[in-house]
Motif scaffolding. Sequence first.
Motif, short mmCIF file in Angstrom:
data_model
loop_
_atom_site.label_atom_id
_atom_site.label_comp_id
_atom_site.label_asym_id
_atom_site.label_seq_id
_atom_site.Cartn_x
_atom_site.Cartn_y
_atom_site.Cartn_z
N TYR A 188 -5.79 -7.28 -1.94
CA TYR A 188 -4.69 -8.20 -1.66
C TYR A 188 -5.22 -9.45 -0.99
O TYR A 188 -6.25 -9.43 -0.32
N THR A 189 -4.47 -10.53 -1.11
CA THR A 189 -4.77 -11.75 -0.35
C THR A 189 -4.31 -11.51 1.10
O THR A 189 -3.46 -10.64 1.35
N PRO A 190 -4.83 -12.30 2.05
CA PRO A 190 -4.33 -12.18 3.43
C PRO A 190 -2.82 -12.41 3.52
O PRO A 190 -2.13 -11.76 4.30
N GLU A 191 -2.30 -13.31 2.70
CA GLU A 191 -0.87 -13.59 2.71
C GLU A 191 -0.06 -12.37 2.25
O GLU A 191 1.01 -12.08 2.79
N THR A 192 -0.58 -11.67 1.27
CA THR A 192 0.11 -10.47 0.78
C THR A 192 0.13 -9.41 1.87
O THR A 192 1.17 -8.76 2.10
N ARG B 269 4.26 0.10 -3.14
CA ARG B 269 3.91 -0.63 -4.35
C ARG B 269 3.65 0.28 -5.55
O ARG B 269 3.47 -0.20 -6.67
N ARG B 270 3.64 1.59 -5.34
CA ARG B 270 3.49 2.50 -6.47
C ARG B 270 4.63 2.32 -7.46
O ARG B 270 4.43 2.40 -8.68
N LYS B 271 5.83 2.07 -6.94
CA LYS B 271 6.99 1.92 -7.82
C LYS B 271 6.82 0.71 -8.75
O LYS B 271 7.14 0.78 -9.94
N ALA B 272 6.32 -0.37 -8.22
CA ALA B 272 6.09 -1.56 -9.04
C ALA B 272 4.99 -1.30 -10.07
O ALA B 272 5.15 -1.62 -11.26
N ALA B 273 3.89 -0.70 -9.64
CA ALA B 273 2.79 -0.40 -10.55
C ALA B 273 3.25 0.53 -11.67
O ALA B 273 2.89 0.35 -12.84
N GLY C 107 0.07 -12.83 -10.89
CA GLY C 107 1.15 -12.87 -9.92
C GLY C 107 0.80 -13.53 -8.60
O GLY C 107 1.69 -13.86 -7.81
N GLY C 108 -0.49 -13.69 -8.31
CA GLY C 108 -0.92 -14.38 -7.10
C GLY C 108 -1.02 -13.54 -5.84
O GLY C 108 -1.43 -14.05 -4.80
N ALA C 109 -0.66 -12.26 -5.88
CA ALA C 109 -0.71 -11.43 -4.68
C ALA C 109 -2.08 -10.81 -4.44
O ALA C 109 -2.35 -10.29 -3.35
N LEU C 110 -2.94 -10.87 -5.45
CA LEU C 110 -4.25 -10.22 -5.34
C LEU C 110 -5.37 -11.25 -5.30
O LEU C 110 -5.31 -12.28 -5.96
N SER C 111 -6.41 -10.92 -4.54
CA SER C 111 -7.61 -11.75 -4.55
C SER C 111 -8.60 -11.23 -5.58
O SER C 111 -9.50 -11.96 -6.00
N SER C 112 -8.46 -9.97 -5.99
CA SER C 112 -9.30 -9.42 -7.06
C SER C 112 -8.58 -8.26 -7.74
O SER C 112 -7.78 -7.56 -7.11
N PHE C 113 -8.88 -8.08 -9.03
CA PHE C 113 -8.32 -6.98 -9.80
C PHE C 113 -9.30 -6.69 -10.93
O PHE C 113 -9.46 -7.50 -11.84
#
Length: 145
Positions: A47-51, A62-66, A111-117
């Motif tokens: 996650y990004t620091p903002e997330t 976040r399991r529900k979203a995934a 989506g912008g919430a992650l710094s890496s995936f």
Amino acid sequence: MARPFPPEKGTGIAARTGDCHSCCIGTTGAQERKDQAMPLYLSKFSYTPETWARLTSNPEDRRKAAQAYIESVGGKLHGFWYAFGSHDGYNLWEAPDNVSMAAVALAISGGGALSSFDTTVLLTVEETLEALRKAEQIKYRPPGT
């Protein structure tokens, strides 16, 4: 339980668990998956620091979203874990094919919430043995020889 290679009729994950999505039944080509196990994928994310700040002030499972993301392409979420170390979390997914998993990865990454995936296609032992047999038939030549 290892998936046979090639999958035998009635041995897919849906057959073993009784959890089947009918989206693949009656299709052709790469999506023809009736009674076959779908490929598995391992994703690692950060996650990004903002997330993290948003989740700290408003905790969310976040399991529900995934789960919703992967089910939208006919797949299944097998696991969702947070971790210490170089990545914040890991997911184990099942998807009908590489294109479907790529679509999920692109949607999440955009989506912008992650710094890496990062996503890795997982091979069964049987698939690896088959690849080893095929590799033996390839006559590799090192560069410059």
